[in-house]
Enzyme design. Structure first.
Site, PDB file in Angstrom:
ATOM      1  N   HIS A 209       0.804  -1.221   0.000  1.00 51.91           N
ATOM      2  CA  HIS A 209       0.000   0.000   0.000  1.00 51.91           C
ATOM      3  C   HIS A 209       0.840   1.276   0.000  1.00 51.91           C
ATOM      4  O   HIS A 209       0.287   2.367  -0.019  1.00 51.91           O
ATOM      5  CB  HIS A 209      -0.952   0.024   1.193  1.00 51.91           C
ATOM      6  CG  HIS A 209      -0.256   0.287   2.493  1.00 51.91           C
ATOM      7  ND1 HIS A 209       0.345  -0.717   3.212  1.00 51.91           N
ATOM      8  CD2 HIS A 209      -0.046   1.423   3.180  1.00 51.91           C
ATOM      9  CE1 HIS A 209       0.888  -0.199   4.296  1.00 51.91           C
ATOM     10  NE2 HIS A 209       0.685   1.104   4.300  1.00 51.91           N
TER      11      HIS A 209
HETATM   12  C1  UD1 Z   1      -2.073   5.000   6.321  1.00 47.80           C
HETATM   13  C2  UD1 Z   1      -0.776   5.523   6.911  1.00 47.80           C
HETATM   14  C3  UD1 Z   1       0.319   4.480   6.756  1.00 47.80           C
HETATM   15  C4  UD1 Z   1      -0.124   3.139   7.293  1.00 47.80           C
HETATM   16  C5  UD1 Z   1      -1.413   2.734   6.606  1.00 47.80           C
HETATM   17  C6  UD1 Z   1      -1.900   1.394   7.094  1.00 47.80           C
HETATM   18  C7  UD1 Z   1      -0.446   7.941   6.740  1.00 47.80           C
HETATM   19  C8  UD1 Z   1       0.282   9.016   6.038  1.00 47.80           C
HETATM   20  N1  UD1 Z   1      -0.329   6.723   6.213  1.00 47.80           N
HETATM   21  O1  UD1 Z   1      -1.909   4.917   4.910  1.00 47.80           O
HETATM   22  O2  UD1 Z   1       1.442   4.926   7.500  1.00 47.80           O
HETATM   23  O3  UD1 Z   1       0.873   2.173   7.060  1.00 47.80           O
HETATM   24  O4  UD1 Z   1      -2.401   3.746   6.865  1.00 47.80           O
HETATM   25  O5  UD1 Z   1      -3.062   0.985   6.458  1.00 47.80           O
HETATM   26  O6  UD1 Z   1      -1.100   8.204   7.726  1.00 47.80           O
HETATM   27  N2  UD1 Z   1      -9.447   4.392   2.642  1.00 47.80           N
HETATM   28  C9  UD1 Z   1     -10.641   3.701   2.556  1.00 47.80           C
HETATM   29  N3  UD1 Z   1     -11.120   3.121   3.677  1.00 47.80           N
HETATM   30  C10 UD1 Z   1     -10.502   3.221   4.886  1.00 47.80           C
HETATM   31  C11 UD1 Z   1      -9.291   3.924   4.951  1.00 47.80           C
HETATM   32  C12 UD1 Z   1      -8.780   4.500   3.830  1.00 47.80           C
HETATM   33  O7  UD1 Z   1     -11.231   3.592   1.502  1.00 47.80           O
HETATM   34  O8  UD1 Z   1     -11.010   2.693   5.894  1.00 47.80           O
HETATM   35  C13 UD1 Z   1      -8.884   5.027   1.434  1.00 47.80           C
HETATM   36  C14 UD1 Z   1      -8.873   6.531   1.577  1.00 47.80           C
HETATM   37  O9  UD1 Z   1     -10.017   7.065   1.116  1.00 47.80           O
HETATM   38  C15 UD1 Z   1      -7.662   6.940   0.764  1.00 47.80           C
HETATM   39  C16 UD1 Z   1      -6.759   5.743   0.847  1.00 47.80           C
HETATM   40  O10 UD1 Z   1      -7.542   4.638   1.298  1.00 47.80           O
HETATM   41  O11 UD1 Z   1      -8.026   7.155  -0.574  1.00 47.80           O
HETATM   42  C17 UD1 Z   1      -5.606   6.000   1.743  1.00 47.80           C
HETATM   43  O12 UD1 Z   1      -5.974   6.221   3.108  1.00 47.80           O
HETATM   44  P1  UD1 Z   1      -5.067   7.134   4.069  1.00 47.80           P
HETATM   45  O13 UD1 Z   1      -5.634   7.155   5.429  1.00 47.80           O
HETATM   46  O14 UD1 Z   1      -4.833   8.429   3.401  1.00 47.80           O
HETATM   47  O15 UD1 Z   1      -3.645   6.461   4.104  1.00 47.80           O
HETATM   48  P2  UD1 Z   1      -3.180   4.937   3.945  1.00 47.80           P
HETATM   49  O16 UD1 Z   1      -2.658   4.715   2.569  1.00 47.80           O
HETATM   50  O17 UD1 Z   1      -4.193   3.998   4.487  1.00 47.80           O
END
Ligand code: UD1
Length: 371
Positions: A209
């Site tokens: 990811h």
């Molecule tokens: C985040 C953390 C990363 C961690 C990871 C574990 C930061 C900068 N990054 O990355 O350190 O290793 O979590 O999973 O904080 N999304 C969903 N559903 C959810 C959560 C997220 O659809 O429940 C989507 C969001 O809309 C977004 C993408 O996933 O488009 C990324 O989510 P985001 O919280 O920005 O960061 P992660 O890539 O999950």
């Protein structure tokens, strides 16, 4: 706490503080950075984590928008509670946001999992770690190399305590439960293995990811081709993070020939059951490098660098840049035998022993001396 890996890290801290004789009042705040059932709620059930007292419900957004939303939403909560300590874990945007807010209010911050460094400032997590550590009052480290990183950055020794790895606390507590769950987990994933079903020690488990691997279509396509190559030799199970799923869908090619078995993200117990019984793990996660080391499962980490070098020096981890993944898989395939899962050999790394949460609690209540 805010995002998936935070839940495993905070659970042992809450338990250890709750077990103290002192009258410690805890307020559990979920920022809502992760919000899907399979990215958040399932972990409350699996870990036995109590319902948060406050859910800030911030959800997704750009880095600035997400960080700002957590800051604005947690300020009134901190104002109301005025805790003696604000405890933050890990390196996600929620960690940074809560730390900055608390520090600006003059509240004391303790950072659990302090001092890890990849020395790569292009990673969002590295920026979060550096800022969090420099603002926090008490830096609770998982390994000795983290202490050295903090000292090198000029952080005074009296702010640093070596407490060990809280993520391993959760693993130690729940591994027996996850092991007993294997029949159920493998039955649910039956169609993903060889014709007879999913066999212990005969499949690879993949998670990816990191923006550096999944945000660029070329990089992601190349990794998927390498995974398809691996799938010629063993079943490859890939629980896909929402960020990665979105990028794969945008590319229109989820899997070059359908051989990589892509599924929804799993809860903690199903995932641990799969991880403990895997023949090989391929990942870019921080936590998996630690967990595979503890479990003795070979792990290939697809990154240019790691903030957890101890998993290479003393564990089962091999670091390979994305361009070297194919060659690393060829090497691994020539060496790997089907694994027979033995009882876990036990922790070989100092303070990765299931008791880090107790040391965090002791440090917070002032009972622990210098490291
Ligand atoms: C985040 C953390 C990363 C961690 C990871 C574990 C930061 C900068 N990054 O990355 O350190 O290793 O979590 O999973 O904080 N999304 C969903 N559903 C959810 C959560 C997220 O659809 O429940 C989507 C969001 O809309 C977004 C993408 O996933 O488009 C990324 O989510 P985001 O919280 O920005 O960061 P992660 O890539 O999950």
């Amino acid at each position: 706490m805010g995002a998936r890996p935070n839940f495993m890290k905070i659970a042992p801290v809450i338990d250890a503080l709750g077990a103290l004789d002192d009258d410690v009042v805890q307020t559990l705040v979920h920022t809502g950075q992760h919000y899907d059932e399979e990215m958040s709620q399932v972990f409350f059930r699996d870990l036995g984590l109590r319902t948060p007292d406050v859910n800030l419900g911030v959800g997704s957004g750009s880095h600035a928008a997400q960080t700002a939303a957590v800051m604005a939403a947690c300020e009134p909560v901190l104002q109301r509670e005025r805790p003696d300590w604000v405890v933050v874990v890990g390196d996600v945007n929620s960690t940074l946001a809560a730390t900055v807010t608390a520090a600006k209010m003059g509240l004391k911050v303790a950072h659990v999992e302090a001092g890890l460094r990849s020395f790569d400032r292009t990673m969002p997590e590295e920026r979060n770690r550096v800022v969090t550590d420099h603002l926090a009052d008490l830096l609770l480290t998982p390994s000795r190399d983290a202490d050295a990183n903090l000292a090198r950055e000029g952080i005074a020794a009296e702010r640093i305590r070596f407490v060990g790895n809280v993520m391993i606390d959760t693993l130690v507590r729940l591994l027996p439960v996850a092991e007993r769950r294997w029949p159920e987990t493998s039955e649910r994933l039956r169609g993903l293995g060889r014709p007879g079903g999913l066999e212990r020690g005969e499949y690879a488990l993949v998670t990816l990811h990191r923006p550096s691997n999944v945000d660029g279509p070329e990089a992601l396509k190349a990794i998927m081709a390498d995974l398809a190559f691996l799938a010629e030799s063993m079943p490859v199970i890939f629980p896909v993070h929402p960020r990665t799923r979105a990028r794969l869908e945008a590319m229109g090619t989820a899997d070059v020939n359908g051989s990589v078995k892509m599924i929804e993200p799993l809860g903690y117990l199903d995932f641990l059951s799969l991880q403990a019984n895997a023949r090989l793990v391929v990942t870019d996660s921080g936590g998996l490098q630690e967990e595979t080391t503890f479990l003795g499962v070979p792990c290939i980490t697809v990154r240019e660098n790691t903030e957890r070098p101890i998993t290479i020096e003393q564990g089962t981890n091999t670091l390979v840049p994305p361009s070297g993944l194919r060659e690393a898989l060829v090497q691994a395939l020539s060496k790997l035998k089907p694994r027979r899962r033995e009882a876990t050999a036990g922790p070989s790394i100092e303070y990765w022993d299931g008791r880090a949460g107790e040391r965090v609690a002791a440090a917070l209540t002032g009972a622990l001396g210098g490291s």
